[in-house]
Design an enzyme around this catalytic site. Structure first.
Site, PDB file in Angstrom:
ATOM      1  N   LYS A  47      -8.988  53.278  64.635  1.00  0.00           N
ATOM      2  CA  LYS A  47      -8.238  52.056  64.944  1.00  0.00           C
ATOM      3  C   LYS A  47      -9.168  50.841  64.926  1.00  0.00           C
ATOM      4  CE  LYS A  47      -8.928  52.835  69.920  1.00  0.00           C
ATOM      5  NZ  LYS A  47      -8.283  53.303  71.164  1.00  0.00           N
ATOM      6  N   TYR A 279     -25.271  23.113  73.275  1.00  0.00           N
ATOM      7  CA  TYR A 279     -24.284  22.341  74.039  1.00  0.00           C
ATOM      8  C   TYR A 279     -24.501  22.479  75.546  1.00  0.00           C
ATOM      9  CZ  TYR A 279     -21.610  22.120  69.677  1.00  0.00           C
ATOM     10  OH  TYR A 279     -21.201  21.903  68.389  1.00  0.00           O
TER      11      TYR A 279
HETATM   12  C1  LIG Z   1      -9.069  54.498  71.534  1.00  0.00           C
HETATM   13  C2  LIG Z   1      -8.475  55.801  71.840  1.00  0.00           C
HETATM   14  C3  LIG Z   1      -9.218  56.991  71.724  1.00  0.00           C
HETATM   15  C4  LIG Z   1     -10.696  57.010  71.468  1.00  0.00           C
HETATM   16  O1  LIG Z   1     -11.353  56.628  72.645  1.00  0.00           O
HETATM   17  P1  LIG Z   1     -12.957  56.635  72.739  1.00  0.00           P
HETATM   18  O2  LIG Z   1     -13.242  56.375  74.149  1.00  0.00           O
HETATM   19  O3  LIG Z   1     -13.391  55.530  71.824  1.00  0.00           O
HETATM   20  O4  LIG Z   1     -13.378  57.953  72.253  1.00  0.00           O
HETATM   21  C5  LIG Z   1      -8.558  58.184  71.898  1.00  0.00           C
HETATM   22  N1  LIG Z   1      -7.239  58.212  72.189  1.00  0.00           N
HETATM   23  C6  LIG Z   1      -6.510  57.086  72.350  1.00  0.00           C
HETATM   24  C7  LIG Z   1      -5.071  57.184  72.706  1.00  0.00           C
HETATM   25  C8  LIG Z   1      -7.094  55.847  72.191  1.00  0.00           C
HETATM   26  O5  LIG Z   1      -6.367  54.735  72.363  1.00  0.00           O
END
Ligand SMILES: *Cc1c(COP(=O)(O)O)cnc(C)c1O
Length: 425
Positions: A47, A279
């Site tokens: 993702k 800044y």
């Molecule tokens: C993002 C996510 C993962 C992976 O999590 P990590 O901590 O990066 O391993 C697994 N399952 C779901 C539902 C997620 O949203």
């Protein structure tokens, strides 16, 4: 002092994220090795543009190294995998009523369902498409985010059984997600494992026969073998970061960070003591010194919270962001050391070249390594190292519903030229 280094080649971007696909592959193999002890396979979570590392090259690398499944948050991410020719098992889990339900059913992507309305949407999309929707029922075992609460689980399971009998859906998976697996020993961990076991028992007694049951994110993959079931579902560990310092260092688990963020200094100059920097003048040079300008800012994903604290390797030493991070640039004080325009600044990487790590940035900014890599912006080109290895066969993975990416056979399994430098998502 402020000359340009003569060795600096034309055509190199001001800032770039190098992505080491060999590291992605070896991380998948390490995770697969842990899962395989429990006869589990790997769902690599890709993702958010593979946590900022680039969806397609990372997905291909993960498949090639033995990830039987890929996981995405949004259906659009899953459909992007299909559009690129990936035909293997994919689950996506973040659904809203207006999402592309029908396209996703037609693409043969598994749909996570945690409520009756979502089951209805999936079944309606399946009827419209004239095929069976693959759905995975998600139990909320305590995270309090998506997923079906225990009191609604029997009704959701019964509705799913009825939709299976209709031929509208097939329940391919049962799954859940941890809240605190990155804090080993947290009491919620065993409570969630018990709740998941109860949800599975109920579903199986009601007649569901899923292909896969899964619960383990990265920290649970690394520390909780009893949570592996048929699949582990790691994200951050695929990219070589540890989920938290409490879990351990990446190297404790044979993981290697895959992203290195490098910039070419845009300016180096001498200034007198008492000179304000960036800044708001939150940094004043303590005496005569050299200031180097790093051409990357919050528009590139450098956290503004790194102002006055982010670490950068420049001219052989760790330096600290001097004053505010601006939209496109920030300054480091070289303390009188010499450097030239075009010399390299390494913001973070695996750490073995003396550079800071994403975890060092996370600590400096009060966040987590996940955010540091994922937020690196679309303006930063990704440059891939370690082309896919032709002929590398996916390892056999228990729990693998279908085969791995059929488009990634020997000789075709190559990151092509258009992928080798890309401009983010
Ligand atoms: C993002 C996510 C993962 C992976 O999590 P990590 O901590 O990066 O391993 C697994 N399952 C779901 C539902 C997620 O949203």
């Amino acid at each position: 002092m402020s000359e340009q280094s003569t060795s600096f080649p034309d055509g190199l971007p001001r800032v770039r994220a190098e992505i080491d696909l060999d590291a992605v592959r070896s991380n998948i193999r390490a995770l697969h090795g842990l899962a395989a002890r429990n006869r589990a396979g790997v769902m690599a979570v890709v993702k958010a543009d593979a946590y900022g590392h680039g969806l397609l090259p990372c997905a291909r690398a993960a498949r090639a190294a033995g990830a039987a499944w890929l996981g995405t948050a949004t259906p659009e991410e899953a459909l992007a995998l299909r559009a690129a020719g990936d035909t293997g098992p994919v689950l996506c889990w973040l659904w809203t009523p207006g999402a592309p339900w029908r396209e996703t059913v037609e693409a043969g992507v598994d749909i996570s369902v945690g409520a009756g309305w979502a089951l209805d949407r999936a079944a309606a999309a399946a009827r419209a498409a004239g095929r069976t929707a693959r759905v995975q029922l998600k139990a909320d075992t305590g995270l309090g985010r998506n997923g079906c609460p225990p009191e609604d689980w029997p009704a959701l399971v019964a509705a799913a059984r009825a939709a299976e009998a209709d031929g509208a859906v097939r329940v391919t998976g049962l799954w859940s997600h941890f809240a605190c697996a990155d804090e080993p020993g947290h009491p919620s961990i065993t409570a969630q494992q018990r709740a998941f076991a109860d949800a599975l028992e109920h579903a199986e007694r009601a007649g569901l026969r899923p292909e896969v049951r899964h619960m383990a994110n990265s920290p649970a993959t690394l520390t909780l073998p009893e949570s592996h079931y048929d699949l582990v579902r790691p994200g951050i560990a695929v990219y070589g970061l540890s989920p938290s310092p409490e879990v351990g260092l990446p190297q404790d688990f044979g993981l290697r960070p895959a992203m290195t963020l490098r910039a070419a200094l845009a300016s180096v100059k001498r200034v007198p003591g008492g000179h304000g920097v960036s800044y708001g003048h939150h940094y004043l040079t303590p005496g005569p010194t050299t200031l180097a300008l790093v051409p990357a800012g919050y528009a590139d994903g450098i956290p503004r919270h790194a102002s006055g604290t982010g670490p950068v390797l420049v001219a052989g030493k760790w330096r600290t962001v001097a004053g505010r991070v601006a939209m496109d640039q920030f300054v480091v004080d070289l303390g009188g050391d010499t450097a030239g325009a075009g010399d390299e600044a390494v913001l973070f990487g695996p750490g073995d070249g003396g550079e800071p790590t994403a975890e060092d940035w996370a600590r400096a900014c009060g966040t987590i390594g996940y955010e540091i890599v994922t937020r690196i912006g679309a303006r930063v080109p990704r440059e891939y190292r370690g082309a896919d290895r032709p002929g590398e066969e996916p390892a056999a993975a228990p729990g693998a519903g279908r085969g791995a990416d059929s488009g990634a056979g020997p000789g075709r399994n190559v990151v092509n030229a258009s992928d080798s430098v890309r401009s983010g998502a």
